[in-house]
Scaffold this motif. Structure first.
Motif, PDB file in Angstrom:
ATOM      1  N   ALA A 287       5.927  12.868   0.872  1.00  0.00           N
ATOM      2  CA  ALA A 287       6.793  11.861   0.332  1.00  0.00           C
ATOM      3  C   ALA A 287       6.071  10.402   0.233  1.00  0.00           C
ATOM      4  CB  ALA A 287       7.866  11.598   0.840  1.00  0.00           C
ATOM      5  N   GLN A 288       6.311   9.629  -0.676  1.00  0.00           N
ATOM      6  CA  GLN A 288       5.450   8.566  -0.964  1.00  0.00           C
ATOM      7  C   GLN A 288       6.013   7.625   0.458  1.00  0.00           C
ATOM      8  OE1 GLN A 288       6.881   7.234  -4.611  1.00  0.00           O
ATOM      9  NE2 GLN A 288       4.969   7.569  -5.702  1.00  0.00           N
ATOM     10  N   VAL A 289       5.154   6.747   0.998  1.00  0.00           N
ATOM     11  CA  VAL A 289       5.433   6.005   2.087  1.00  0.00           C
ATOM     12  C   VAL A 289       4.605   4.599   1.528  1.00  0.00           C
ATOM     13  CG1 VAL A 289       5.077   5.332   4.552  1.00  0.00           C
ATOM     14  CG2 VAL A 289       5.917   7.529   3.862  1.00  0.00           C
ATOM     15  N   PHE A 290       5.339   3.403   1.780  1.00  0.00           N
ATOM     16  CA  PHE A 290       4.661   2.083   1.565  1.00  0.00           C
ATOM     17  C   PHE A 290       4.932   1.227   2.380  1.00  0.00           C
ATOM     18  CE2 PHE A 290       6.985   4.136  -2.290  1.00  0.00           C
ATOM     19  CZ  PHE A 290       6.044   3.878  -3.196  1.00  0.00           C
TER      20      PHE A 290
ATOM     21  N   TYR B 140       0.825  -1.173  -0.006  1.00  0.00           N
ATOM     22  CA  TYR B 140      -0.030   0.034  -0.053  1.00  0.00           C
ATOM     23  C   TYR B 140       0.991   1.153   0.103  1.00  0.00           C
ATOM     24  CZ  TYR B 140      -4.396  -2.345   0.881  1.00  0.00           C
ATOM     25  OH  TYR B 140      -5.508  -3.195   0.688  1.00  0.00           O
ATOM     26  N   GLN B 141       0.584   2.478  -0.563  1.00  0.00           N
ATOM     27  CA  GLN B 141       0.968   3.609  -0.833  1.00  0.00           C
ATOM     28  C   GLN B 141       0.174   4.422  -0.260  1.00  0.00           C
ATOM     29  OE1 GLN B 141       2.197   4.464  -4.769  1.00  0.00           O
ATOM     30  NE2 GLN B 141       2.049   6.636  -4.618  1.00  0.00           N
ATOM     31  N   GLY B 142       1.012   5.558   0.421  1.00  0.00           N
ATOM     32  CA  GLY B 142       0.487   6.671   1.169  1.00  0.00           C
ATOM     33  C   GLY B 142       1.340   7.761   1.136  1.00  0.00           C
ATOM     34  N   ALA B 143       1.024   8.692   1.927  1.00  0.00           N
ATOM     35  CA  ALA B 143       2.078   9.934   2.274  1.00  0.00           C
ATOM     36  C   ALA B 143       2.579  10.026   3.578  1.00  0.00           C
ATOM     37  CB  ALA B 143       1.216  11.229   1.906  1.00  0.00           C
ATOM     38  N   GLY B 144       3.780  10.359   3.451  1.00  0.00           N
ATOM     39  CA  GLY B 144       4.565  10.871   4.666  1.00  0.00           C
ATOM     40  C   GLY B 144       4.402  11.894   5.355  1.00  0.00           C
ATOM     41  N   GLY B 145       5.161  12.343   6.434  1.00  0.00           N
ATOM     42  CA  GLY B 145       4.937  13.552   7.139  1.00  0.00           C
ATOM     43  C   GLY B 145       3.768  13.418   8.156  1.00  0.00           C
ATOM     44  N   GLY B 146       3.366  14.318   8.495  1.00  0.00           N
ATOM     45  CA  GLY B 146       2.033  14.473   9.377  1.00  0.00           C
ATOM     46  C   GLY B 146       2.540  14.435  11.103  1.00  0.00           C
ATOM     47  N   HIS B 147       1.778  14.875  11.715  1.00  0.00           N
ATOM     48  CA  HIS B 147       2.003  14.760  13.323  1.00  0.00           C
ATOM     49  C   HIS B 147       1.178  13.460  13.827  1.00  0.00           C
ATOM     50  CE1 HIS B 147       3.713  18.836  13.195  1.00  0.00           C
ATOM     51  NE2 HIS B 147       2.768  19.072  12.505  1.00  0.00           N
ATOM     52  N   TYR B 148       1.679  13.036  14.850  1.00  0.00           N
ATOM     53  CA  TYR B 148       1.076  11.868  15.425  1.00  0.00           C
ATOM     54  C   TYR B 148       0.992  12.127  16.852  1.00  0.00           C
ATOM     55  CZ  TYR B 148       5.556  10.437  17.347  1.00  0.00           C
ATOM     56  OH  TYR B 148       6.816  10.584  18.063  1.00  0.00           O
ATOM     57  N   PRO B 149      -0.188  11.612  17.471  1.00  0.00           N
ATOM     58  CA  PRO B 149      -0.607  11.919  18.833  1.00  0.00           C
ATOM     59  C   PRO B 149       0.506  11.307  19.657  1.00  0.00           C
ATOM     60  CG  PRO B 149      -2.541  10.852  17.477  1.00  0.00           C
ATOM     61  CD  PRO B 149      -1.346  10.841  16.658  1.00  0.00           C
ATOM     62  N   ALA B 150       0.944  12.026  20.812  1.00  0.00           N
ATOM     63  CA  ALA B 150       2.123  11.746  21.742  1.00  0.00           C
ATOM     64  C   ALA B 150       1.612  10.275  22.099  1.00  0.00           C
ATOM     65  CB  ALA B 150       2.224  12.757  22.669  1.00  0.00           C
ATOM     66  N   ALA B 151       2.457   9.344  21.943  1.00  0.00           N
ATOM     67  CA  ALA B 151       2.284   7.978  22.479  1.00  0.00           C
ATOM     68  C   ALA B 151       3.319   7.598  23.416  1.00  0.00           C
ATOM     69  CB  ALA B 151       2.212   7.095  21.248  1.00  0.00           C
ATOM     70  N   SER B 152       3.071   7.442  24.613  1.00  0.00           N
ATOM     71  CA  SER B 152       3.990   6.909  25.795  1.00  0.00           C
ATOM     72  C   SER B 152       4.879   5.673  25.186  1.00  0.00           C
ATOM     73  CB  SER B 152       3.348   6.914  26.850  1.00  0.00           C
ATOM     74  OG  SER B 152       2.454   5.792  27.155  1.00  0.00           O
ATOM     75  N   GLY B 153       5.959   5.596  25.630  1.00  0.00           N
ATOM     76  CA  GLY B 153       6.885   4.332  25.466  1.00  0.00           C
ATOM     77  C   GLY B 153       7.291   4.045  24.190  1.00  0.00           C
ATOM     78  N   ILE B 154       7.274   5.062  23.202  1.00  0.00           N
ATOM     79  CA  ILE B 154       8.099   4.760  21.890  1.00  0.00           C
ATOM     80  C   ILE B 154       9.341   5.359  22.256  1.00  0.00           C
ATOM     81  CG2 ILE B 154       8.175   5.590  19.524  1.00  0.00           C
ATOM     82  CD1 ILE B 154       5.262   5.259  19.171  1.00  0.00           C
ATOM     83  N   ALA B 155      10.335   4.636  21.833  1.00  0.00           N
ATOM     84  CA  ALA B 155      11.945   4.935  21.921  1.00  0.00           C
ATOM     85  C   ALA B 155      12.356   4.404  20.775  1.00  0.00           C
ATOM     86  CB  ALA B 155      12.447   4.050  23.219  1.00  0.00           C
ATOM     87  N   PRO B 156      13.722   5.082  20.363  1.00  0.00           N
ATOM     88  CA  PRO B 156      14.595   4.694  19.438  1.00  0.00           C
ATOM     89  C   PRO B 156      14.988   3.207  19.504  1.00  0.00           C
ATOM     90  CG  PRO B 156      15.308   6.873  19.903  1.00  0.00           C
ATOM     91  CD  PRO B 156      14.058   6.121  21.064  1.00  0.00           C
TER      92      PRO B 156
ATOM     93  N   SER C 105       5.848  10.081  10.225  1.00  0.00           N
ATOM     94  CA  SER C 105       6.500  11.295  10.442  1.00  0.00           C
ATOM     95  C   SER C 105       7.634  11.821  10.344  1.00  0.00           C
ATOM     96  CB  SER C 105       5.902  11.535  11.968  1.00  0.00           C
ATOM     97  OG  SER C 105       6.851  11.349  12.957  1.00  0.00           O
ATOM     98  N   HIS C 106       8.586  10.710  10.183  1.00  0.00           N
ATOM     99  CA  HIS C 106      10.003  10.929  10.014  1.00  0.00           C
ATOM    100  C   HIS C 106      10.286  11.133   8.540  1.00  0.00           C
ATOM    101  CE1 HIS C 106      11.722  10.676  13.903  1.00  0.00           C
ATOM    102  NE2 HIS C 106      10.695   9.814  14.151  1.00  0.00           N
ATOM    103  N   ALA C 107       9.344  10.880   7.581  1.00  0.00           N
ATOM    104  CA  ALA C 107       9.465  10.977   6.013  1.00  0.00           C
ATOM    105  C   ALA C 107       9.145  12.276   5.812  1.00  0.00           C
ATOM    106  CB  ALA C 107       8.505   9.880   5.383  1.00  0.00           C
TER     107      ALA C 107
END
Length: 283
Positions: A230-233, A128-144, A224-226
């Motif tokens: 930009a195209q995101v698949f 599936y193909q969509g679009a990059g970027g955008g803001h995302y709701p703050a989600a606790s527990g996401i880490a690199p 959100s890091h794209a």
């Protein structure tokens, strides 16, 4: 030298770049840095067919652990198709994986040919193909992922893959121009995903999560890091209804489809937690 001498041998690392260039010409859109990670998985797992020293055919037959292998990058240069060169490298590749369960993501038009070699359809994977970027709701527990113990990442990944792929994973989550994130619950990994730069746009893969909610939080954080628009698949198993809901909810559209096939018994994977395939080439 005998004219029209066709030989098949293991690829050198630089020849893998040729295979990925051909894959790009076929419209498969490989990642910019896939080659190093593919090679790390199994340096002996790539074959090239040469006609009078000219590369004309490729195949990858990567071994994982002692009982699983994945076949991909099966390409013959267009002007040499229909002459038997592809079947010779196909047979050579299958011979290297003899005795193992073998997986592949095949183009739909070749599904009947793969069946002749003992592969059976497990399900469809759909890009599936969509679009990059955008803001995302703050989600606790996401880490690199770089902040997490690599052994914990490997242990989590193991449920989603039929063989050990530690060396591949070490490279995959740390490649240039990529973002690798995990989501933690009760100090344990409950999902992870990788966004990587490709010939065209970006791909999210894998995307594994313990719930549809965690998958969506990871997906939104990754895309959100794209760059904006930009195209995101995202390549999803079509039999995961929650993954289908995810891509439709974010207005993504179908751009490609493969048949996930196996020889022997299909691995028992937690498809309901598998929201994004790592790569069509290596599984």
């Amino acid at each position: 030298m005998q004219k029209n001498s066709y030989t098949i041998r293991t690829m050198a690392r630089q020849e893998l770049d040729i295979a990925l260039d051909w894959a790009a010409e076929e419209g498969w859109n490989p990642g910019l840095y896939d080659a190093d990670c593919f090679y790390a998985a199994d340096p002996d797992g790539f074959l090239v067919g040469l006609l009078d020293d000219e590369p004309i055919a490729t195949i990858s037959v990567v071994k994982y652990g002692s009982s699983f292998g994945f076949l991909g990058l099966y390409i013959v240069k267009p002007e040499y198709r229909g002459k038997g060169y592809g079947m010779q490298i196909w047979d050579a590749g299958l011979a290297l994986l003899s005795g193992r369960t073998i997986g592949l993501d095949g183009v739909l038009a070749q599904q009947d040919n793969y069946k002749k070699s003992g592969f059976t359809l497990a399900y469809s994977n759909v890009r599936y193909q969509g679009a990059g970027g955008g803001h995302y709701p703050a989600a606790s527990g996401i880490a690199p992922l770089s902040a997490l113990a690599f052994d914990d990442i490997c242990a989590y990944d193991q449920a989603f893959f039929p063989g050990n792929r530690r060396e591949f994973l070490k490279c995959w989550i740390a490649q240039p121009q990529s973002t690798a994130l995990g989501i933690l619950r009760d100090n344990k990994l409950a999902g992870y995903g990788v966004l990587r730069s490709c010939r065209s746009g970006y791909k999210v893969g894998p995307l594994f999560a313990d719930s549809p909610e965690y998958a969506e939080q990871l997906f939104l954080a990754l895309k959100s890091h794209a760059p904006e628009n930009a195209q995101v698949f995202l390549d999803i198993p079509a039999i995961n209804a929650a993954a289908v809901d995810l891509v439709k909810r974010h207005q993504m559209v179908v751009s490609f489809e493969t048949a996930r096939m196996y020889t022997g018994q299909s691995p028992d994977l937690p498809i309901n937690r598998l929201f994004g395939v790592t790569t069509f080439e290596l599984g």
